[in-house]
Design an enzyme around this catalytic site. Structure first.
Site, short mmCIF file in Angstrom:
data_model
loop_
_atom_site.label_atom_id
_atom_site.label_comp_id
_atom_site.label_asym_id
_atom_site.label_seq_id
_atom_site.Cartn_x
_atom_site.Cartn_y
_atom_site.Cartn_z
N CYS A 1 1.15 -1.21 -0.15
CA CYS A 1 -0.04 0.00 -0.46
C CYS A 1 1.29 0.92 -0.08
O CYS A 1 1.97 1.24 0.51
CB CYS A 1 -0.91 -0.22 1.23
N CYS B 1 -6.56 -2.82 4.32
CA CYS B 1 -6.39 -1.82 4.14
C CYS B 1 -7.45 -1.20 2.56
O CYS B 1 -8.26 -0.64 2.76
CB CYS B 1 -4.68 -1.23 4.07
P1 PAD Z 1 -1.02 4.47 -4.64
O1 PAD Z 1 0.27 5.58 -5.07
O2 PAD Z 1 -1.35 3.26 -5.49
O3 PAD Z 1 -2.20 5.44 -5.95
C1 PAD Z 1 -1.80 6.82 -6.02
C2 PAD Z 1 -2.59 7.53 -7.56
O4 PAD Z 1 -2.73 8.80 -7.99
C3 PAD Z 1 -2.12 6.58 -8.44
O5 PAD Z 1 -2.38 6.26 -9.58
C4 PAD Z 1 -1.25 8.50 -8.96
O6 PAD Z 1 -1.30 8.23 -10.84
C5 PAD Z 1 -2.52 9.77 -8.89
N1 PAD Z 1 -1.34 11.07 -8.75
C6 PAD Z 1 -0.84 11.28 -8.55
N2 PAD Z 1 -0.39 12.57 -8.72
C7 PAD Z 1 -1.83 12.57 -8.78
C8 PAD Z 1 -1.71 14.54 -9.08
N3 PAD Z 1 -1.08 15.76 -8.84
N4 PAD Z 1 -3.59 14.74 -9.66
C9 PAD Z 1 -3.82 13.16 -10.44
N5 PAD Z 1 -3.64 11.82 -10.05
C10 PAD Z 1 -2.37 11.93 -9.21
O7 PAD Z 1 -2.04 4.80 -4.41
P2 PAD Z 1 -2.66 3.50 -3.11
O8 PAD Z 1 -3.98 3.75 -3.63
O9 PAD Z 1 -2.04 3.11 -1.97
O10 PAD Z 1 -3.13 5.68 -1.90
C11 PAD Z 1 -3.74 6.31 -2.30
C12 PAD Z 1 -3.43 7.22 -1.08
O11 PAD Z 1 -4.10 6.63 0.21
C13 PAD Z 1 -2.21 6.94 -0.36
O12 PAD Z 1 -2.07 8.65 0.20
C14 PAD Z 1 -2.27 6.45 0.89
O13 PAD Z 1 -1.36 6.73 1.85
C15 PAD Z 1 -4.25 6.82 1.26
C16 PAD Z 1 -3.98 5.32 2.03
N6 PAD Z 1 -5.79 6.08 2.81
C17 PAD Z 1 -5.94 4.83 3.77
C18 PAD Z 1 -6.90 5.83 5.16
O14 PAD Z 1 -7.38 4.48 5.97
N7 PAD Z 1 -7.37 7.16 4.73
C19 PAD Z 1 -5.14 4.13 4.05
C20 PAD Z 1 -5.00 3.14 2.96
C21 PAD Z 1 -4.25 4.55 2.45
ZN ZN Z 2 -3.32 0.85 3.47
#
Ligand code: PAD
Ligand code: ZN
Ligand code: ZN
Length: 375
Positions: A47, A175
Site C-alpha cells: 500500500c 486496508c
Molecule cells: P497509489 O500510489 O497506488 O495511487 C495514487 C494515484 O494517484 C496514482 O494512480 C497516481 O498516478 C495518482 N496521482 C499522483 N499524483 C496525482 C495528481 N497530482 N493528480 C491526479 N492523480 C495523481 O496509492 P494508494 O491507492 O495505495 O493510496 C492512495 C492514498 O491513500 C495514499 O496517500 C495512501 O497513503 C492513502 C491511504 N489512506 C488510508 C486511510 O485509511 N485513509 C488507507 C490506505 C491508504
Molecule cells: Zn494501506
C-alpha cells in the site's frame, strides 16, 4: 513440533532508515504475551502508506517492520485471548477496535483511541515490541507489521475471517479495498443517481470507484495524471476519465463545467495538499461532500478560504473507510465470498515476499495497482 511459547526465527523485511530499500533479515519473533496473537502471514498487499514511511512523509520510529494489509493464520495466542485460536484465518487490523473507548461506543465513528496512527509509538499496546534483529529491538508499524513471516498483534487488532477465504485476495480487505469502498458507501454515503469525482486511481481510489458504483452513482469521473490507470477505472465503473495534464485550466473548473457547478461527492485518494484543495472545490458549493482519503505529508498545512465551506459544502475524512474493524472485516470477507464485490481486478502483480523491493518499484513507477506478496 509446536512453536507455541517459543521464540520463532524467520525472515522479515526490515526498514533500517528512510529512503533505503527493505532488507530481508533473519529476525526473532517472541511469543505473544497476554491478550496478544502470533500470526503466520500468508499474503500481504503493498500500500502507498507503507511507501510513505520509506519516503518519510509518514512518521514512524525506526528500525521498523512495516506492512499493514495482510492475512494469515493464527500460530499461537497469549493468555486471555478468546476471539481467535490457533489455525484460524485472520486479518490484522491497523485500525483496532477495543469496543470500550468513547469512539468504539460511538455509533458512527471508528478510530479507536488504542490506535497507533496518531502518535505512533511503534509498539504493541504494552509499549514493547516482539521483534529482534541482530540483537536490536525492531519497531512495529500500526500494530500490524505484516512484512514478516510471523508477526504479533494485540487481540483488539485482529479479526477472524471465513475459513474458506483465499488469503492472497482478502488481504486487500485489511486496508486498500475497505478504505476506498467504505469512503464511498459509509463515509460519503454516496446516493443513487449522484455524480462523483475520484482523484487518484491506485488500489484505494479504484476501490472508491467500486463503492460509488455499488451505491448507484450515475456519473463517476476518474481523475489521474497517469492515463494507464483509465482502462481499469472504466472496467470497475468509471463513466469518464480525465487527466489534469490535458487541460490548460485547473481541473476543479473542468469538473464544475462538466457537472452543472460541481459533483455531489468528491474523493482525494492521492495524499497531496493541492489535490485535496482541488477535490474540495470540485464538489458543489452548496450541496457537495468532499472526502479526504489520501494521507497528507507529515506536519503540512493547507490554507483554505472559509467561504468554500460557508456556502454549504461538507469536508470530511476517515481512516479505514469509517469501518469498525473487528466487527466489519469478517462481514466484508463474507460479502466478497458472496461475490458482492470483486478484489481480483485490483491485484495486478503477485510476487514472492523476498521480492518486496520490486513490489515497491512497481508502485512507485505507476505500473501496478496492488502487488500482493506471498510467503
Ligand atoms: P497509489 O500510489 O497506488 O495511487 C495514487 C494515484 O494517484 C496514482 O494512480 C497516481 O498516478 C495518482 N496521482 C499522483 N499524483 C496525482 C495528481 N497530482 N493528480 C491526479 N492523480 C495523481 O496509492 P494508494 O491507492 O495505495 O493510496 C492512495 C492514498 O491513500 C495514499 O496517500 C495512501 O497513503 C492513502 C491511504 N489512506 C488510508 C486511510 O485509511 N485513509 C488507507 C490506505 C491508504
Ligand atoms: Zn494501506
Ligand atoms: Zn476503542
Amino acid at each position: 513440533m509446536s512453536t507455541a511459547g517459543k521464540v520463532i526465527k524467520c525472515k522479515a523485511a526490515v526498514l533500517w532508515e528512510t529512503h533505503k530499500p527493505f532488507s530481508i533479515e533473519d529476525i526473532e519473533v517472541a511469543p505473544p504475551k497476554a491478550h496478544e496473537v502470533r500470526i503466520k502471514m500468508v499474503a500481504t498487499g503493498v500500500c502507498r502508506s507503507d511507501d510513505h514511511v520509506v519516503s518519510g512523509s509518514m512518521v514512524s520510529p525506526f528500525p521498523v517492520v512495516v506492512g499493514h494489509e495482510g492475512a494469515g493464520i493464527v500460530e499461537s495466542v497469549g493468555e486471555g485471548v478468546t476471539s481467535v485460536k490457533p489455525g484460524d484465518k485472520v486479518i490484522p487490523l491497523f485500525s483496532p477496535q477495543c469496543g470500550k473507548c468513547r469512539v468504539c461506543k460511538h455509533p458512527e465513528n471508528n478510530l479507536c483511541i488504542k490506535n497507533d496512527l496518531i502518535k505512533p509509538r511503534g509498539t504493541l499496546l504494552d509499549g514493547t515490541c516482539r521483534f529482534t534483529c541482530r540483537g536490536k529491538p525492531i519497531h512495529n508499524f500500526l500494530g500490524t507489521s505484516t512484512f514478516s513471516q510471523y508477526t504479533v498483534v494485540d487481540e483488539i487488532a485482529v479479526a477472524k475471517i471465513d475459513g474458506a477465504s483465499p488469503l492472497e485476495k482478502v488481504c486487500l480487505i485489511g486496508c486498500g479495498f475497505t478504505t476506498g469502498y467504505g469512503s464511498a458507501v459509509k463515509v460519503a454515503k454516496v446516493t443513487p443517481g449522484s455524480s462523483c469525482a475520484v482523484f487518484g486511481l491506485g488500489g484505494v481510489g479504484l476501490s472508491v470507484v467500486i463503492g460509488c458504483k455499488t451505491a448507484g452513482a450515475s456519473r463517476i469521473i476518474a481523475v489521474d495524471i497517469n492515463k494507464d490507470k483509465f482502462a481499469k477505472a472504466k472496467e470497475l465503473g468509471a463513466t469518464e476519465c480525465i487527466n489534469p495534464l490535458d487541460y490548460n485550466k485547473p481541473i476543479e473548473e473542468v469538473l464544475q463545467e462538466m457537472t452543472d457547478g460541481g459533483v455531489d461527492f468528491s474523493f482525494e485518494v492521492i495524499g497531496r495538499l493541492d489535490t485535496m484543495n482541488s477535490a474540495l472545490v470540485s464538489c458543489h458549493a452548496a450541496c457537495g461532500v468532499s472526502v479526504i482519503v489520501g494521507v497528507p505529508p507529515n506536519a503540512k498545512n493547507l490554507s483554505v478560504n472559509p467561504m468554500l465551506l460557508l456556502l454549504g459544502r461538507t469536508w470530511k475524512g476517515a481512516i479505514f473507510g469509517g469501518y469498525k474493524s473487528k466487527d466489519e472485516v469478517p462481514r466484508l470477507v463474507t460479502d466478497f465470498m458472496a461475490e458482492k464485490f470483486p478484489l481480483e481486478p485490483l491485484i495486478t502483480h503477485v510476487l514472492p515476499f523476498e521480492e518486496i523491493n520490486e513490489g515497491f518499484d512497481l508502485l512507485r513507477t505507476g505500473k501496478s495497482i496492488r502487488t500482493v506478496l506471498t510467503f
